[in-house]
Write a protein that holds these residues in place. Sequence first.
Motif, mmCIF file in Angstrom:
data_model
loop_
_atom_site.group_PDB
_atom_site.id
_atom_site.type_symbol
_atom_site.label_atom_id
_atom_site.label_comp_id
_atom_site.label_asym_id
_atom_site.label_seq_id
_atom_site.Cartn_x
_atom_site.Cartn_y
_atom_site.Cartn_z
ATOM 1 N N VAL A 42 1.116 3.062 32.528
ATOM 2 C CA VAL A 42 1.489 3.228 31.116
ATOM 3 C C VAL A 42 2.992 3.058 30.947
ATOM 4 O O VAL A 42 3.448 2.352 30.035
ATOM 5 C CB VAL A 42 1.037 4.617 30.604
ATOM 6 C CG1 VAL A 42 1.593 4.879 29.197
ATOM 7 C CG2 VAL A 42 -0.482 4.720 30.592
ATOM 8 N N GLN A 66 -7.026 10.166 28.407
ATOM 9 C CA GLN A 66 -5.831 9.309 28.356
ATOM 10 C C GLN A 66 -4.592 10.078 27.882
ATOM 11 O O GLN A 66 -3.463 9.633 28.129
ATOM 12 C CB GLN A 66 -6.071 8.118 27.417
ATOM 13 C CG GLN A 66 -7.124 7.132 27.898
ATOM 14 C CD GLN A 66 -8.518 7.503 27.413
ATOM 15 O OE1 GLN A 66 -8.744 8.583 26.873
ATOM 16 N NE2 GLN A 66 -9.466 6.595 27.593
ATOM 17 N N ILE A 70 -0.704 9.277 28.994
ATOM 18 C CA ILE A 70 0.306 8.768 28.065
ATOM 19 C C ILE A 70 1.528 9.679 28.051
ATOM 20 O O ILE A 70 2.670 9.207 28.048
ATOM 21 C CB ILE A 70 -0.312 8.627 26.654
ATOM 22 C CG1 ILE A 70 -1.368 7.518 26.664
ATOM 23 C CG2 ILE A 70 0.759 8.336 25.608
ATOM 24 C CD1 ILE A 70 -2.279 7.522 25.443
ATOM 25 N N PHE A 106 -0.522 5.253 19.853
ATOM 26 C CA PHE A 106 -1.802 5.353 20.560
ATOM 27 C C PHE A 106 -2.769 6.096 19.651
ATOM 28 O O PHE A 106 -2.433 7.147 19.090
ATOM 29 C CB PHE A 106 -1.641 6.095 21.887
ATOM 30 C CG PHE A 106 -0.897 5.312 22.934
ATOM 31 C CD1 PHE A 106 -1.571 4.399 23.739
ATOM 32 C CD2 PHE A 106 0.472 5.476 23.112
ATOM 33 C CE1 PHE A 106 -0.891 3.670 24.712
ATOM 34 C CE2 PHE A 106 1.155 4.754 24.082
ATOM 35 C CZ PHE A 106 0.475 3.848 24.880
ATOM 36 N N ILE A 131 -2.396 0.886 19.687
ATOM 37 C CA ILE A 131 -3.243 0.733 20.869
ATOM 38 C C ILE A 131 -4.389 1.734 20.784
ATOM 39 O O ILE A 131 -4.168 2.938 20.643
ATOM 40 C CB ILE A 131 -2.450 0.953 22.167
ATOM 41 C CG1 ILE A 131 -1.337 -0.084 22.288
ATOM 42 C CG2 ILE A 131 -3.371 0.895 23.380
ATOM 43 C CD1 ILE A 131 -0.458 0.118 23.497
ATOM 44 N N VAL A 133 -7.236 3.758 22.536
ATOM 45 C CA VAL A 133 -7.526 4.194 23.899
ATOM 46 C C VAL A 133 -8.998 4.069 24.245
ATOM 47 O O VAL A 133 -9.370 4.072 25.425
ATOM 48 C CB VAL A 133 -7.049 5.649 24.146
ATOM 49 C CG1 VAL A 133 -5.555 5.775 23.932
ATOM 50 C CG2 VAL A 133 -7.809 6.638 23.284
ATOM 51 N N TYR A 143 -6.428 -0.366 25.311
ATOM 52 C CA TYR A 143 -5.654 0.402 26.279
ATOM 53 C C TYR A 143 -5.857 -0.082 27.716
ATOM 54 O O TYR A 143 -4.902 -0.425 28.405
ATOM 55 C CB TYR A 143 -6.044 1.875 26.135
ATOM 56 C CG TYR A 143 -5.337 2.840 27.045
ATOM 57 C CD1 TYR A 143 -4.054 3.282 26.749
ATOM 58 C CD2 TYR A 143 -5.967 3.354 28.183
ATOM 59 C CE1 TYR A 143 -3.417 4.195 27.570
ATOM 60 C CE2 TYR A 143 -5.340 4.275 28.996
ATOM 61 C CZ TYR A 143 -4.060 4.695 28.694
ATOM 62 O OH TYR A 143 -3.438 5.594 29.513
ATOM 63 N N GLU A 144 -7.115 -0.121 28.180
ATOM 64 C CA GLU A 144 -7.368 -0.475 29.569
ATOM 65 C C GLU A 144 -6.916 -1.897 29.879
ATOM 66 O O GLU A 144 -6.352 -2.163 30.939
ATOM 67 C CB GLU A 144 -8.851 -0.310 29.899
ATOM 68 C CG GLU A 144 -9.317 1.124 30.021
ATOM 69 C CD GLU A 144 -8.651 1.883 31.168
ATOM 70 O OE1 GLU A 144 -8.241 1.239 32.173
ATOM 71 O OE2 GLU A 144 -8.532 3.116 31.069
#
Length: 511
Positions: A42, A66, A70, A106, A131, A133, A143-144
């Motif tokens: 990240v 996540q 983060i 996020f 983004i 998650v 995200y991934e």
Amino acid sequence: MSLLVMHYGLELFSRRYPEKKAIQFQSQNLSFRELNSRANKVANYLSSLGLSKGDRVAAFLDNCIQYPEIIYGCSKAGLVIVPINFRLTPAEALALVKHSSSKILFISNRLENTLKDTYQSFEETLKHGIINVDGNSPKSGQYEQLINGQAESNPDLDVSEKDLFCIGYTSGTTGVPKGAKISHRSRALLLLAAAVEYGLTEEDVNLTPGAIYHAAPIIFMLLAVNIGGTSIIMESFDPEEMLRLIEKNKATNAFVAPTMLQFIHQLPEETKNKYQLGSMKCLISAGAPLSTNAKTETANLFGGNVLHEFYGSTEAGWNANLRPRDQIRKPRSCGQAVMGWEIKLLGEDGSEIRNPEEVGEIFVRGDYMFDGYLDNPEATAAAFRDDWFSAGDLGLFDEDGYLYIVGRKKDMIISGGANVYPEEIEDCLHACPGVSDVAVIGIADETWGEIVTAVVQASPGEQLSEDDIAKFCEGRIASYKKPRQVHFIDQIPRNPSGKIMKNELREIYSK
């Protein structure tokens, strides 16, 4: 690397116990090695976008696995995490994104679906976009996919203990939320001092039932990881599920808002008795005082040497703690100053109050204070007297030096020229049979200035009247403190930290 940067503990224990479980969320687990590796990904992804030290990263997220990735990723990249209350409306969340000058957001899929007409406004505000998650949005970055392929090594960046770690927005119970600037040093020292106060070590298992965006759940979730323990995150609070997870994972400590304990105590006896809760050694409550009845029920369920109550704020963290041995001996107290802090009371003229039982405004001074409010020098100046900070609470000391909160300065009621402190009346009414929850507010009145008004939530199946409340108050509180109006409500509005939303109640009942 300084001991007082927030990712120090994660990196230390990823080397010492690489395969030990650091985080659990539902059926997902992350070892210390995995959490450190993913946090590095990240951090390296955010750095690759051109984000530089001190830039802000907003998180508008439900509880998820996540979230700690983060937080630690931002810490390692020298970026400032901005947790946003997922209960806010899109317009309110957008206002905090703008105020914090966040450059990327996020978000979870559920919350992205609530943005609707404001999505474009978020995109226009955020330089590096949004983004998701959960990875199933047609609009946001995935995200991934975005962190996949990033280096698993630590970013080549020097993060100082004096750098900002996060911007924590206040709960806004008395007005518009303010952004408290919190350094790595501030939070890292708090975690170390809390570990000492609560006797927590790498052997402990923390349970986080509360919303992670809030200061206390973040603190205790990270505390476990930073000392080499394990942190279990609940998707959302459910009273029986919390008991089940304590038994299943042999959880040893948890932070709970007072309302959570209320919901647990309202479970049927046969439900509560199903679970073995003997592993719990430290149950920590804050945000609002617990009634004596709630303390007794907590002791009956979890044991008499478990409950702690602390006093603190988003800005100054954690300032006083009432230990288990004092829970019944000092009911309604929030204890004594903790490691690194001093507490004093000031009168309206600014002079220090030294007499026991005399009410004053609470001021604290310590080694891990926040760095002021973001872009709000007026609010910062108003909150400080020299290096002493006030969150606007009123309190008193007893003859043994224990602190008691009597209410918010802005919530104090002046009726007929007399000061009335709502929490004293609330404590009385909590003991009234049939009362589940209560809030006391002042409503403007031409004759009295303000009149004492009680808003009562009855227990399930109970029928209460205004006369029932009046009779219960007879002989228990002075006549000038008795509620002149009583309203009944289905649910007392509280924020996730357990604080009553009195502004909301005043708005409703002043009409």
